[in-house]
Motif scaffolding. Structure first.
Motif, PDB file in Angstrom:
ATOM      1  N   ARG A 245       0.791  -1.072  -0.132  1.00 40.29           N
ATOM      2  CA  ARG A 245      -0.021  -0.016   0.005  1.00 40.29           C
ATOM      3  C   ARG A 245       0.704   1.135  -0.005  1.00 40.29           C
ATOM      4  O   ARG A 245       0.476   2.145  -0.703  1.00 40.29           O
ATOM      5  N   LEU A 246       2.084   1.403   0.869  1.00 41.01           N
ATOM      6  CA  LEU A 246       2.804   2.590   0.825  1.00 41.01           C
ATOM      7  C   LEU A 246       3.424   2.584  -0.722  1.00 41.01           C
ATOM      8  O   LEU A 246       3.726   3.801  -0.921  1.00 41.01           O
ATOM      9  N   LYS A 247       3.949   1.388  -1.272  1.00 40.14           N
ATOM     10  CA  LYS A 247       4.604   1.625  -2.513  1.00 40.14           C
ATOM     11  C   LYS A 247       3.386   2.219  -3.454  1.00 40.14           C
ATOM     12  O   LYS A 247       4.035   2.893  -4.444  1.00 40.14           O
ATOM     13  N   HIS A 248       2.171   1.556  -3.529  1.00 38.24           N
ATOM     14  CA  HIS A 248       1.268   2.185  -4.429  1.00 38.24           C
ATOM     15  C   HIS A 248       1.020   3.636  -4.085  1.00 38.24           C
ATOM     16  O   HIS A 248       1.056   4.435  -5.281  1.00 38.24           O
ATOM     17  N   ALA A 249       1.009   4.129  -2.995  1.00 35.91           N
ATOM     18  CA  ALA A 249       1.010   5.473  -2.767  1.00 35.91           C
ATOM     19  C   ALA A 249       2.169   6.360  -3.233  1.00 35.91           C
ATOM     20  O   ALA A 249       1.854   7.389  -3.972  1.00 35.91           O
ATOM     21  N   GLN A 250       3.321   5.808  -3.129  1.00 36.71           N
ATOM     22  CA  GLN A 250       4.558   6.464  -3.702  1.00 36.71           C
ATOM     23  C   GLN A 250       4.269   6.524  -5.272  1.00 36.71           C
ATOM     24  O   GLN A 250       4.764   7.408  -5.707  1.00 36.71           O
ATOM     25  N   LYS A 251       4.012   5.328  -5.709  1.00 33.59           N
ATOM     26  CA  LYS A 251       3.874   5.340  -7.159  1.00 33.59           C
ATOM     27  C   LYS A 251       3.068   6.539  -7.862  1.00 33.59           C
ATOM     28  O   LYS A 251       3.139   7.179  -8.876  1.00 33.59           O
ATOM     29  N   MET A 252       1.878   6.558  -7.140  1.00 38.81           N
ATOM     30  CA  MET A 252       0.623   7.328  -7.615  1.00 38.81           C
ATOM     31  C   MET A 252       0.979   8.891  -7.291  1.00 38.81           C
ATOM     32  O   MET A 252       0.196   9.549  -8.056  1.00 38.81           O
ATOM     33  N   LEU A 253       1.386   9.098  -6.236  1.00 38.49           N
ATOM     34  CA  LEU A 253       1.660  10.387  -5.511  1.00 38.49           C
ATOM     35  C   LEU A 253       2.886  10.803  -5.576  1.00 38.49           C
ATOM     36  O   LEU A 253       3.610  10.688  -4.333  1.00 38.49           O
ATOM     37  N   PRO A 254       3.963  10.988  -6.577  1.00 38.31           N
ATOM     38  CA  PRO A 254       5.348  11.246  -6.296  1.00 38.31           C
ATOM     39  C   PRO A 254       5.587  12.366  -5.251  1.00 38.31           C
ATOM     40  O   PRO A 254       4.719  13.478  -5.328  1.00 38.31           O
ATOM     41  N   GLY A 255       6.410  12.053  -4.562  1.00 43.65           N
ATOM     42  CA  GLY A 255       6.967  12.953  -3.148  1.00 43.65           C
ATOM     43  C   GLY A 255       6.448  12.533  -1.988  1.00 43.65           C
ATOM     44  O   GLY A 255       6.853  13.116  -1.005  1.00 43.65           O
ATOM     45  N   VAL A 256       5.286  11.562  -2.048  1.00 40.36           N
ATOM     46  CA  VAL A 256       4.909  11.239  -0.662  1.00 40.36           C
ATOM     47  C   VAL A 256       5.873  10.432   0.086  1.00 40.36           C
ATOM     48  O   VAL A 256       6.502   9.605  -0.737  1.00 40.36           O
ATOM     49  N   GLU A 257       6.118  10.619   1.098  1.00 38.73           N
ATOM     50  CA  GLU A 257       7.109   9.917   2.019  1.00 38.73           C
ATOM     51  C   GLU A 257       6.261   8.955   2.959  1.00 38.73           C
ATOM     52  O   GLU A 257       5.116   8.950   3.028  1.00 38.73           O
ATOM     53  N   VAL A 258       7.061   7.647   3.442  1.00 33.22           N
ATOM     54  CA  VAL A 258       6.320   6.775   4.066  1.00 33.22           C
ATOM     55  C   VAL A 258       7.009   6.255   5.314  1.00 33.22           C
ATOM     56  O   VAL A 258       8.257   6.513   5.299  1.00 33.22           O
ATOM     57  N   ILE A 259       6.125   5.581   6.174  1.00 29.07           N
ATOM     58  CA  ILE A 259       6.849   5.158   7.166  1.00 29.07           C
ATOM     59  C   ILE A 259       6.036   3.909   7.214  1.00 29.07           C
ATOM     60  O   ILE A 259       4.737   3.617   7.337  1.00 29.07           O
ATOM     61  N   ASN A 260       6.711   2.631   7.666  1.00 28.54           N
ATOM     62  CA  ASN A 260       6.191   1.336   7.711  1.00 28.54           C
ATOM     63  C   ASN A 260       6.183   1.257   8.969  1.00 28.54           C
ATOM     64  O   ASN A 260       7.430   0.833   9.667  1.00 28.54           O
ATOM     65  N   PHE A 261       5.354   1.237  10.090  1.00 26.33           N
ATOM     66  CA  PHE A 261       5.607   1.051  11.377  1.00 26.33           C
ATOM     67  C   PHE A 261       5.724  -0.605  11.918  1.00 26.33           C
ATOM     68  O   PHE A 261       6.101  -0.707  13.252  1.00 26.33           O
ATOM     69  N   LYS A 262       5.876  -1.632  11.050  1.00 24.53           N
ATOM     70  CA  LYS A 262       6.481  -2.574  11.143  1.00 24.53           C
ATOM     71  C   LYS A 262       7.958  -2.525  11.601  1.00 24.53           C
ATOM     72  O   LYS A 262       8.625  -3.449  12.197  1.00 24.53           O
TER      73      LYS A 262
END
Length: 428
Positions: A245-262
């Motif tokens: 889901r985080l990768k999809h968001a980054q692909k669709m919305l360039p510039g979005v940063e992500v945190i995987n809390f796992k």
């Protein structure tokens, strides 16, 4: 045959219809079954002359439907028809409907508004005073919110839109004509999740230069990030534990940063990401996940033992993570009571917190032109399009996070799944 025994009161009465049309109904936790009998005329659904009856062309599974699927939301009964994100073609029109005609293609707001009470007149359609007769909600909350399609008897017991046909009460207040040339899948999410994402940024007062952190990278979280970028937030940070889901968001919305809390605790990761910011923390924190996603053993045990109804893990993370004087916005669904709420930090840090179901109708005049122009592209979250008959499979994929599933659209009358072409990013 489906039948509804609940009546709804709007001024005099809004009665439920009885239909023999195929629909998906809930029977027990994590169990959906198709109920059908010989097809009945759609006119049987026309209860009042302010109604229209819709032949559904597209309907979607919402993240909040999963609360019902998992028996986390009170007020569900066997045989209830699910679904509050739907659109279609008008088949029947009551004599008192002024703005719509048979054959027109329309969207339907998930919140059922009367259009005439004080709340509707002031843009709080999801707080309509006349469409939800639930005495349980009134006892729990002091007042009722609006009715909602397919969302338990806590919100009125209205039959939902994951069906071939659906009754739309008070059509003039709750339908939106779809302009020619706009595809169903481009506009479908104006029924709920795009306005909800926008509502999140409105309540958080997101503006140019803000740092925005969003808990939950499901459809609403991703679209909230999309809306925050449109509103010129300087940084948008999405938080989730599901890597695809985080990768999809980054692909669709360039510039979005992500945190995987796992991989790293949310509060620690945010502190590190914001270490060079003037306030060392996000300006705005948005909750787009909901009440049944407990992250700690404490809240998992207490919700299981029914010592609380909702988990406060994410709310407390937001209070700790947000900058002093910052804004917290809650659009993930909460139903009841939370233990161990960090009210001290909330008060001492001078935070502002707002939440609420989305008044969809308020945002249509703003959002429809943005979708029409391509400035907002809500279809970026669609990963699966299935026939309505495969709704049970759609719920399983969505809930269990299988096959890269982010958003499922169901199509009545379809015979096979649609292979979605790779979506183009919303921004470059």
């Amino acid at each position: 045959m489906l039948s509804c025994s609940t009546c709804h009161v709007v001024a005099a009465a809004l009665c439920c219809g009885t239909t023999g049309l195929p629909a998906y109904v809930r029977h027990q936790p994590c169990s959906l079954q198709q109920h059908s009998s010989r097809a009945a005329p759609s006119s049987l659904l026309l209860c009042l002359q302010t109604d229209v009856v819709l032949r559904v062309t597209n309907t979607a599974i919402c993240g909040s439907d999963l609360h019902l699927y998992l028996r986390s939301m009170p007020g569900m009964k066997s045989g209830d028809v699910l679904g509050h994100e739907f659109m279609g073609i008008i088949e029947e029109v009551g004599d008192q409907v002024k703005n719509f005609r048979r054959g027109e293609r329309v969207l339907v707001a998930f919140d059922i508004a009367c259009g005439g009470c004080w709340f509707c007149h002031h843009g709080y359609h999801s707080s309509c005073d006349r469409t939800n007769p639930s005495k349980v909600m009134e006892a729990m909350y002091g007042q009722t919110t609006s009715g909602v399609y397919g969302y338990s008897h806590l919100t009125g017991g209205y039959q939902g839109g994951q069906a071939d046909f659906v009754r739309v009460p008070l059509a003039d207040a709750n339908c939106l004509k779809v302009p020619e040339g706009m595809a169903d899948l481009d506009v479908l999410f104006l029924t709920d999740i795009l306005p909800t994402a926008w509502h999140a940024t409105e309540m958080g007062e997101v503006h140019e230069g803000d740092v925005v952190a969003i808990w939950g990278a499901g459809p609403v979280g991703i679209l909230a990030a999309h809306c925050a970028q449109y509103r010129k937030a300087r940084r948008v940070i999405l938080i989730d534990e599901v890597e695809y889901r985080l990768k999809h968001a980054q692909k669709m919305l360039p510039g979005v940063e992500v945190i995987n809390f796992k991989e790293k605790a949310t509060t620690t990761a945010l502190r590190e990401l914001c270490s060079n910011e003037p306030y060392r923390a996000p300006d705005v924190c948005i909750e787009a996940a909901g009440f049944h996603y407990a992250k700690s053993w404490l809240h998992s045990i207490e919700t299981t033992l029914q010592l609380e109804t909702d988990s406060g893990d994410m709310l407390n993370e937001m209070i700790v993570s947000c900058r002093k004087g910052g804004r917290i916005s809650i659009v993930g669904v909460y139903a009841g009571y939370v233990n161990h709420f960090n009210i001290g930090a909330f008060m001492e840090k001078q935070l502002t917190m707002r939440g609420g179901q989305t008044p969809v109708q308020r945002y249509w005049p703003t959002l429809l032109p943005l979708v029409q122009s391509g400035a907002l592209k809500p279809s970026i979250v669609i990963t699966h399009v299935l026939p309505l008959e495969q709704a049970a499979k759609g719920y399983e994929l969505f809930n269990d996070k299988k096959d890269g599933c982010i958003k499922v659209v169901l199509q009545p009358g379809a015979t096979e799944a649609v292979t979605m072409p790779p979506a183009a990013p919303a921004t470059s």
